[in-house]
Design an enzyme around this catalytic site. Structure first.
Site, PDB file in Angstrom:
ATOM      1  N   GLU A   1       6.769   5.665  -9.264  1.00 51.28           N
ATOM      2  CA  GLU A   1       5.349   5.448  -8.986  1.00 51.28           C
ATOM      3  C   GLU A   1       4.615   5.898  -8.529  1.00 51.28           C
ATOM      4  OE1 GLU A   1       5.092   1.094  -8.152  1.00 51.28           O
ATOM      5  OE2 GLU A   1       4.711   1.134 -10.280  1.00 51.28           O
TER       6      GLU A   1
ATOM      7  N   SER B   1       4.048   2.307 -15.536  1.00 47.87           N
ATOM      8  CA  SER B   1       3.345   3.232 -16.075  1.00 47.87           C
ATOM      9  C   SER B   1       1.653   2.801 -15.590  1.00 47.87           C
ATOM     10  CB  SER B   1       2.923   1.821 -17.800  1.00 47.87           C
ATOM     11  OG  SER B   1       4.087   1.893 -17.888  1.00 47.87           O
TER      12      SER B   1
ATOM     13  N   ARG C   1     -14.826 -15.831  -9.627  1.00 47.78           N
ATOM     14  CA  ARG C   1     -14.330 -13.833 -10.382  1.00 47.78           C
ATOM     15  C   ARG C   1     -15.589 -13.271  -9.812  1.00 47.78           C
ATOM     16  NH1 ARG C   1      -8.337 -13.901 -11.220  1.00 47.78           N
ATOM     17  NH2 ARG C   1      -8.229 -15.503 -11.305  1.00 47.78           N
TER      18      ARG C   1
ATOM     19  N   ARG D   1      -5.714  -9.734  -8.451  1.00 49.06           N
ATOM     20  CA  ARG D   1      -6.804  -9.727  -8.444  1.00 49.06           C
ATOM     21  C   ARG D   1      -7.329  -9.376 -10.247  1.00 49.06           C
ATOM     22  NH1 ARG D   1      -6.736 -14.702  -7.822  1.00 49.06           N
ATOM     23  NH2 ARG D   1      -9.083 -14.707  -8.154  1.00 49.06           N
TER      24      ARG D   1
ATOM     25  N   GLY E   1       0.678  -1.792  -0.419  1.00 48.92           N
ATOM     26  CA  GLY E   1      -0.209   0.190   0.056  1.00 48.92           C
ATOM     27  C   GLY E   1       1.197   1.316  -0.481  1.00 48.92           C
TER      28      GLY E   1
ATOM     29  N   HIS F   1       1.384   0.267 -13.023  1.00 49.40           N
ATOM     30  CA  HIS F   1       1.728  -1.771 -13.963  1.00 49.40           C
ATOM     31  C   HIS F   1       3.264  -1.464 -13.688  1.00 49.40           C
ATOM     32  CE1 HIS F   1       2.274  -5.771 -15.483  1.00 49.40           C
ATOM     33  NE2 HIS F   1       3.577  -5.482 -16.566  1.00 49.40           N
TER      34      HIS F   1
ATOM     35  N   ASN G   1      -4.930   2.309 -13.770  1.00 47.53           N
ATOM     36  CA  ASN G   1      -4.053   0.985 -12.359  1.00 47.53           C
ATOM     37  C   ASN G   1      -2.700   1.861 -13.352  1.00 47.53           C
ATOM     38  OD1 ASN G   1      -2.893  -1.311 -11.941  1.00 47.53           O
ATOM     39  ND2 ASN G   1      -2.686  -2.055 -13.866  1.00 47.53           N
TER      40      ASN G   1
ATOM     41  N   GLU H   1      -9.291  -5.512 -21.766  1.00 47.39           N
ATOM     42  CA  GLU H   1      -7.644  -6.534 -21.859  1.00 47.39           C
ATOM     43  C   GLU H   1      -6.820  -6.192 -21.079  1.00 47.39           C
ATOM     44  OE1 GLU H   1      -3.719  -5.886 -25.596  1.00 47.39           O
ATOM     45  OE2 GLU H   1      -6.028  -4.405 -25.237  1.00 47.39           O
ATOM     46  N   LEU H   2      -6.119  -7.323 -20.120  1.00 48.69           N
ATOM     47  CA  LEU H   2      -5.060  -7.456 -19.088  1.00 48.69           C
ATOM     48  C   LEU H   2      -3.874  -6.252 -18.766  1.00 48.69           C
ATOM     49  CD1 LEU H   2      -4.915  -8.755 -16.005  1.00 48.69           C
ATOM     50  CD2 LEU H   2      -3.258 -10.055 -17.559  1.00 48.69           C
ATOM     51  N   ASP H   3      -3.845  -5.362 -17.924  1.00 46.01           N
ATOM     52  CA  ASP H   3      -2.893  -3.942 -18.888  1.00 46.01           C
ATOM     53  C   ASP H   3      -2.376  -3.682 -20.196  1.00 46.01           C
ATOM     54  OD1 ASP H   3      -1.794  -4.926 -15.555  1.00 46.01           O
ATOM     55  OD2 ASP H   3      -0.236  -6.475 -16.431  1.00 46.01           O
TER      56      ASP H   3
END
Ligand code: NHR
Ligand code: GAR
Length: 217
Positions: free
Chosen positions: A177, A139, A68, A94, A15, A112, A110, A146-148
């Site tokens: 970050e 990024s 899920r 997840r 975190g 990444h 997000n 679409e994942l990432d």
């Protein structure tokens, strides 16, 4: 003046990004408030961080659900109770279902830990070292099915040093970050950042799908 945006942060662990965002809100660098921090892991240290700022810290353990979809439905119910303007994934581990992503389309970010489109998925620091890359980074992107793979807004670039381990490299990336994620969130909260037809619009202009680049000299 537009009203302050409500932000819900999803985490799975440490975190530190969540804390950087909370601090940026408290220091008015972000025109928003973190209204809840939610973890899919009970022992996530980020929950303790949120509590130390008197922010609701909620656990919803994915392994107590049999699919899920049912996890995401319950997660969504909790989130909806806070009526957020923005969902921030900060070390959330997840994969989210298309139903969930659709609900928050254009309102979910997000971070990444790679220079997307390089290295989607996991174990990114080691993969960059193993490939002999000279540059690595992180990024910030809008989340899509679409994942990432959603359009990138801002990337930070750091050098890979010859004696780097995945831990030393991760630390260098993390420091960047804590700068770029609050910055992008501040743009969103000032209505400068939009998601339109799978593209990023910043200050009314479309930016390249690879995003902007932040690199310290
Ligand atoms: N969901 C969607 N639909 N799209 C994205 O772009 C998402 C997402 C959910 C999380 C973060 C992402 C990252 O930045 C993220 C982006 C977890 C995994 C993963 O494989 C992959 C990418 C990301 C997060 N998770 C495993 C799973 O089965 C579990 C791994 C674990 O628990 O350690 O969900 O890297
Ligand atoms: C961050 O470096 C983030 O980029 C990465 O995990 C770290 C979380 O740190 N995210 C992922 O790997 C997502 N799959 P934090 O919990 O201290 O913010």
């Amino acid at each position: 003046m537009d009203s302050s945006k409500k932000i819900v942060i999803l985490i799975s662990g440490n975190g530190s990004n969540a804390q950087a965002i909370i601090e940026a809100c408290n220091e008015n660098r972000i025109h928003g408030d973190v209204v809840a921090v939610i973890s899919n892991k009970a022992n996530a240290y980020g929950l303790t961080r949120a509590e130390s700022f008197s922010i609701p810290a909620i656990t919803i353990e994915h392994n107590k659900f049999d699919s899920r979809e049912s996890f995401d439905e319950s997660l969504m119910q909790i989130i909806e109770g806070y009526a957020p303007d923005l969902i921030v994934l900060a070390g959330f581990m997840r994969i989210l279902t298309p139903m969930f992503v659709h609900q928050y389309r254009g309102k979910m970010l997000n971070i990444h830990p790679s220079l997307l489109p390089k290295y989607p998925g996991l174990n990114t620091h080691q993969r960059a070292i193993d490939a002999g890359d000279e540059k690595h980074g992180s990024s910030v992107h809008f989340v899509t099915e679409e994942l990432d793979g959603g359009p990138v807004i801002l990337k930070s670039v750091v050098p890979v040093l010859s004696n780097d381990t995945s831990e030393t490299l991760a630390k260098r990336v993390a420091k960047q970050e804590w700068l770029i994620y609050p910055l992008v969130i501040s743009w969103f909260c000032e209505n400068k950042l939009n998601f339109c037809k799978n593209n990023v619009i910043l200050n009314k202009k479309q930016i390249s799908r690879c995003g902007l680049i932040y690199e310290e000299l």
